[in-house]
Design a protein around this motif. Structure first.
Motif, PDB file in Angstrom:
ATOM      1  N   ALA A 188      -4.908   4.605  -5.189  1.00  0.00           N
ATOM      2  CA  ALA A 188      -3.839   3.649  -4.904  1.00  0.00           C
ATOM      3  C   ALA A 188      -4.372   2.220  -4.799  1.00  0.00           C
ATOM      4  O   ALA A 188      -3.604   1.284  -4.576  1.00  0.00           O
ATOM      5  CB  ALA A 188      -3.102   4.035  -3.624  1.00  0.00           C
ATOM      6  N   ALA A 216       2.132   1.857  -3.446  1.00  0.00           N
ATOM      7  CA  ALA A 216       1.066   2.380  -4.305  1.00  0.00           C
ATOM      8  C   ALA A 216       0.802   3.858  -4.008  1.00  0.00           C
ATOM      9  O   ALA A 216       0.585   4.665  -4.915  1.00  0.00           O
ATOM     10  CB  ALA A 216      -0.209   1.565  -4.106  1.00  0.00           C
ATOM     11  N   ILE A 217       0.869   4.219  -2.736  1.00  0.00           N
ATOM     12  CA  ILE A 217       0.672   5.620  -2.344  1.00  0.00           C
ATOM     13  C   ILE A 217       1.789   6.485  -2.906  1.00  0.00           C
ATOM     14  O   ILE A 217       1.547   7.570  -3.458  1.00  0.00           O
ATOM     15  CB  ILE A 217       0.614   5.748  -0.802  1.00  0.00           C
ATOM     16  CG1 ILE A 217      -0.704   5.188  -0.273  1.00  0.00           C
ATOM     17  CG2 ILE A 217       0.772   7.209  -0.372  1.00  0.00           C
ATOM     18  CD1 ILE A 217      -0.784   5.102   1.238  1.00  0.00           C
ATOM     19  N   GLU A 226       0.831  -1.204   0.000  1.00  0.00           N
ATOM     20  CA  GLU A 226       0.000   0.000   0.000  1.00  0.00           C
ATOM     21  C   GLU A 226       0.864   1.251   0.000  1.00  0.00           C
ATOM     22  O   GLU A 226       0.556   2.240  -0.678  1.00  0.00           O
ATOM     23  CB  GLU A 226      -0.933  -0.018   1.219  1.00  0.00           C
ATOM     24  CG  GLU A 226      -1.977  -1.122   1.162  1.00  0.00           C
ATOM     25  CD  GLU A 226      -2.775  -1.248   2.438  1.00  0.00           C
ATOM     26  OE1 GLU A 226      -3.920  -1.756   2.386  1.00  0.00           O
ATOM     27  OE2 GLU A 226      -2.263  -0.837   3.503  1.00  0.00           O
ATOM     28  N   GLU A 275       3.527   5.977  -5.490  1.00  0.00           N
ATOM     29  CA  GLU A 275       3.355   6.081  -6.936  1.00  0.00           C
ATOM     30  C   GLU A 275       2.309   7.143  -7.287  1.00  0.00           C
ATOM     31  O   GLU A 275       2.501   7.937  -8.217  1.00  0.00           O
ATOM     32  CB  GLU A 275       2.944   4.726  -7.507  1.00  0.00           C
ATOM     33  CG  GLU A 275       2.879   4.696  -9.032  1.00  0.00           C
ATOM     34  CD  GLU A 275       2.590   3.308  -9.584  1.00  0.00           C
ATOM     35  OE1 GLU A 275       2.185   3.213 -10.755  1.00  0.00           O
ATOM     36  OE2 GLU A 275       2.755   2.324  -8.831  1.00  0.00           O
ATOM     37  N   ILE A 276       1.215   7.165  -6.527  1.00  0.00           N
ATOM     38  CA  ILE A 276       0.164   8.163  -6.761  1.00  0.00           C
ATOM     39  C   ILE A 276       0.692   9.569  -6.486  1.00  0.00           C
ATOM     40  O   ILE A 276       0.445  10.513  -7.248  1.00  0.00           O
ATOM     41  CB  ILE A 276      -1.065   7.879  -5.877  1.00  0.00           C
ATOM     42  CG1 ILE A 276      -1.763   6.585  -6.321  1.00  0.00           C
ATOM     43  CG2 ILE A 276      -2.048   9.043  -5.918  1.00  0.00           C
ATOM     44  CD1 ILE A 276      -2.263   6.599  -7.747  1.00  0.00           C
ATOM     45  N   GLU A 289      -6.391   7.069  -1.391  1.00  0.00           N
ATOM     46  CA  GLU A 289      -6.411   5.629  -1.163  1.00  0.00           C
ATOM     47  C   GLU A 289      -7.120   4.896  -2.303  1.00  0.00           C
ATOM     48  O   GLU A 289      -6.684   3.818  -2.724  1.00  0.00           O
ATOM     49  CB  GLU A 289      -7.092   5.324   0.173  1.00  0.00           C
ATOM     50  CG  GLU A 289      -6.274   5.757   1.380  1.00  0.00           C
ATOM     51  CD  GLU A 289      -6.971   5.462   2.695  1.00  0.00           C
ATOM     52  OE1 GLU A 289      -6.298   5.510   3.731  1.00  0.00           O
ATOM     53  OE2 GLU A 289      -8.196   5.180   2.682  1.00  0.00           O
TER      54      GLU A 289
END
Length: 409
Positions: A341, A227-228, A224, A230-231, A338
């Motif tokens: 992500a 992914a965060i 997670e 990356e965002i 969220e």
């Protein structure tokens, strides 16, 4: 000159509150005309104070004056006017949000009990309590008044011995509160009962010993976190939302303190953000890191609307005022991040509470002292920090986001 009625005072103050939110002159004139219609109706009916009877009468006129047919537009406009007036009466300022969520007080049907609730709400506002405290106090009192209606009580003074004890069980049974979360609400209930001499003695029925909830605090998992990151490194979020997310993730600030940051709180020469925490009143100096510092600059120069607001983060659409809702605006930003992500918050804590947990755990893993972690999170007692740090080793190892190196003095 005739003395101003209570209704006229409320209408005037509601209009002034709209003006403070930087509505255009044209819009203010439009609302002034609509408030004049409300006041004229009240005068014709011999009504001098805001009441549900007056508002229902006003809303019932939903026909086009030229065709005589039902008008959806007129009905929506009148609902909007009533909601603005009611929000001022309840909160001391207008709530300009178009989305009016269902609140506990909406369930109160009896006029007398509604008046009791509104009186209590005004007292809380006059006492200048924190918005989140007012919300909790109003919520539990609203449920008490609904409980009274279910018992067929016409007045709060009809409460008798055993009622408060049964009401607490009623809250648990309906899932409105839990034994581990009701403590702050009981303070509001005590305050409400103390305003009524005939039932003040029922305060003795309030529970004094409550169980404490012990659980593993959740933080973002390694996947997670990736992914965060990356965002945040992409262009999926607005500059404002990106700056807010970085501040929350790296500093562990409360949502309301993010909302309260003013442009003048940032010292660009010393690379510090000066904050006065709303919950504790403590002063806090946050290092202005390059990550969120550069994003804040980008937001101010290239995206922030031109407006007179003294606050750093403002609404994206007019009126360009401080993000309101005491954290609900911030929660929406985090939920958006969220969702982008691919993170599901179902069955787990979310919002700024999650980012505070996350920031505290990252600091612990990086060797930051409990004293410094307590200072960054804004706790006067460093033992409170243990609540945020009750994570297991596997979960703690999942955090890779950067964090501040403590508080500058």
């Amino acid at each position: 000159m005739p003395e101003e009625t209570k209704l006229e005072e409320v209408l005037r103050l509601t209009l002034e509150s709209l003006k403070e939110k930087e509505y255009s002159t044209e819009t203010l004139l439009r609302y002034q005309k609509k408030f004049h219609v409300v006041n004229s109706l009240a005068q014709n009916k011999g009504i001098s104070e805001p009441s549900d009877k007056l508002f229902q009468e006003y809303l019932s006129d939903n026909k086009n004056k030229y065709t005589g047919k039902y008008s959806v537009l007129k009905e929506r406009q009148r609902i909007r006017v009533v909601n603005l007036i009611k929000s001022y009466i309840s909160d001391g300022e207008v709530n300009t949000s178009r989305k009016n969520g269902k609140s506990a007080s909406d369930g109160i049907q009896t006029e007398t009990l509604k008046n009791e609730f509104n009186r209590f709400a005004m007292i809380l506002k006059e006492n200048q309590l924190q918005p989140n405290t007012i919300y909790t106090y109003k919520r539990i009192v609203a449920y008490l008044l609904i409980y009274c209606e279910e018992k067929s009580y016409r007045s709060i003074n009809e409460l008798s011995s055993g009622d408060i004890r049964n009401f607490i069980l009623y809250l648990y049974e309906h899932g409105y509160f839990k034994p581990t979360t009701i403590a702050s609400g009981l303070s509001g209930l005590k305050r409400f009962l103390s305003l009524h001499p005939d039932i003040k003695h029922l305060i003795m029925e309030l529970p004094t010993r409550l169980p404490r909830e012990h659980r593993i605090i959740e933080i973002y998992r390694e996947s997670e976190t990736s992914a965060i990151n990356e965002i945040l490194s992409g262009g999926n979020l607005t500059k404002r939302d990106k700056a807010i997310c970085l501040l929350l993730l790296e500093t562990g600030l409360r949502a309301v303190d993010i909302c309260n940051i003013k442009l003048t709180d940032i010292d660009w020469n010393k690379d510090v953000i000066y904050i006065r925490q709303q919950k504790t009143g403590m002063a806090l100096n946050i290092p202005l890191r390059k990550s969120y510092g550069n994003t804040i600059v980008d937001y101010i120069l290239n995206e922030r609307p031109e407006c007179n607001s003294k606050y750093l983060f403002v609404r994206e659409l007019a009126p360009f005022t401080r993000l309101n809702g005491e954290g609900s605006s911030i929660r929406s930003v985090l939920l958006k991040m969220e969702a982008l992500a691919g993170i599901s918050n179902e069955g787990r804590v979310s919002g700024s509470r999650m980012t505070r947990h996350n920031a505290a755990s990252v600091m612990l893993r990086s060797g930051v002292s409990m004293t410094n972690i307590s200072a960054v999170l804004g706790h006067t007692d460093q033992n409170i920090v243990s609540v945020y740090l009750s994570t297991n080793e596997t979960t703690m190892a999942a955090c890779t986001l950067p964090l501040p190196g403590g508080v500058r003095k």
